[in-house]
Design an enzyme around this catalytic site. Structure first.
Site, mmCIF file in Angstrom:
data_model
loop_
_atom_site.group_PDB
_atom_site.id
_atom_site.type_symbol
_atom_site.label_atom_id
_atom_site.label_comp_id
_atom_site.label_asym_id
_atom_site.label_seq_id
_atom_site.Cartn_x
_atom_site.Cartn_y
_atom_site.Cartn_z
ATOM 1 N N ASP A 133 -3.141 3.175 -4.155
ATOM 2 C CA ASP A 133 -4.194 4.163 -4.326
ATOM 3 C C ASP A 133 -5.531 3.423 -4.234
ATOM 4 O O ASP A 133 -5.585 2.198 -4.387
ATOM 5 C CB ASP A 133 -4.026 4.825 -5.696
ATOM 6 C CG ASP A 133 -5.152 5.776 -6.027
ATOM 7 O OD1 ASP A 133 -5.477 6.630 -5.177
ATOM 8 O OD2 ASP A 133 -5.720 5.666 -7.131
ATOM 9 N N ASP A 172 -9.285 5.088 -5.282
ATOM 10 C CA ASP A 172 -10.195 5.431 -6.381
ATOM 11 C C ASP A 172 -9.557 5.196 -7.743
ATOM 12 O O ASP A 172 -8.523 5.782 -8.070
ATOM 13 C CB ASP A 172 -10.629 6.898 -6.280
ATOM 14 C CG ASP A 172 -11.541 7.143 -5.090
ATOM 15 O OD1 ASP A 172 -12.168 6.185 -4.622
ATOM 16 O OD2 ASP A 172 -11.628 8.298 -4.634
ATOM 17 N N ASP A 197 -3.037 4.989 -10.573
ATOM 18 C CA ASP A 197 -3.621 5.190 -11.903
ATOM 19 C C ASP A 197 -3.514 6.617 -12.422
ATOM 20 O O ASP A 197 -3.733 6.858 -13.605
ATOM 21 C CB ASP A 197 -5.098 4.783 -11.902
ATOM 22 C CG ASP A 197 -5.985 5.799 -11.183
ATOM 23 O OD1 ASP A 197 -5.633 6.214 -10.049
ATOM 24 O OD2 ASP A 197 -7.021 6.188 -11.748
#
Length: 272
Positions: free
Chosen positions: A8, A10, A214
């Site tokens: 990922d 961001d 996250d």
């Protein structure tokens, strides 16, 4: 044995607030040195990802808009790829629904409910920049959506449940990222990761997959790999919605945790 890393962006490889990946530089350099493919798998658009591909000289396939499509540079694999079509310099495998249809459903939901729903398609580049903290150039790229609409829902939990119900009733799906809700088709990061992993297996036979994320929208990706890592949120906590027995918790927020995870896994293993 070929190791592949899916990540990922961001809040994971890049900082949630500053959009910097400087803290992950040592690990990024290590991956380049060991020629380990780094696959971006994110809610970002193709146009946004091309910037990172060039900046990091990371000329590997990438997965855009929460698994909406896999973009594979032409001639990247020596094997013949199935179910692909060409867009520009890419061979593309699409999983997502058209942005036009997705926007139409979101607009219908807003009209039916009267809820305060604001998507990227409702904002100009200046509006996206103000809401995200991106510069104007990056905000323009974030608006070039193909398979997924990012939106804010400024309502209570009951309204959220109603919106989710209406999204499903329209035959679409949703997920939640670090900043936004996302409405999309029958795609997720996990489906795209599994499809791309199979291509790598055809090319290299033995493959070990690693992923770092996250947030909730990363869960399908984390479930689809051999070694999943979760990095800490800006508040220092791990996303409580990520429930996975085999998950490894990286110590550090965003790119700090990302760097620690890769250095611990790859840097300390001479066999990789």
């Amino acid at each position: 044995m070929k190791h592949i890393i899916f990540t990922d962006l961001d809040g994971t490889l890049i900082d949630h607030d500053t959009y910097s990946y400087d803290a992950a530089r040592p690990a990024l350099d290590l991956l380049k040195e060991k020629e380990i493919p780094l696959i971006f798998c994110t809610s970002k658009t193709r146009a946004e990802l091309e910037v990172y591909v060039d900046e990091l000289e990371c000329h590997h396939p990438f997965i855009s808009e929460n698994g909406g499509a896999i973009f594979i540079p032409k001639d990247h694999f020596s094997i013949e790829l199935k179910d692909v079509h060409e867009i520009g310099n890419y061979k593309v495998i699409e999983f997502g629904t058209s942005y036009t249809r997705i926007r139409g459903v979101l607009e219908d939901i807003r009209k039916k409910t009267g809820f305060k729903i604001t998507g990227f398609g409702d904002l100009d580049a200046e509006g996206v920049s103000k809401d995200t903290g991106l510069d104007i150039r990056s905000a323009k790229l974030a608006k070039l959506r193909e398979y997924d609409e990012a939106f804010r829902l400024e309502e209570d939990e009951n309204a959220t449940a109603k919106v989710i119900e209406l999204i499903h009733a329209a035959g679409l799906n949703y997920t939640k990222g670090g900043r936004y809700w996302h409405i999309m088709g029958d795609n997720d990061k996990g489906k795209a990761v599994r499809a791309l992993t199979e291509i790598y297996r055809q090319q290299f036979t033995e493959v070990v997959t690693i992923a770092l994320g996250d947030s909730l929208n990363d869960l399908p990706m984390l479930k689809a790999v051999d070694i999943p890592f979760l990095v800490q949120k800006p508040d220092g906590k791990y996303d409580p919605s990520i429930i996975l027995t085999e998950i490894k918790h990286a110590e550090g927020i965003g790119p700090v945790g990302w760097n620690n995870a890769i250095m611990d896994l790859i840097g300390k293993n001479n066999n990789i």
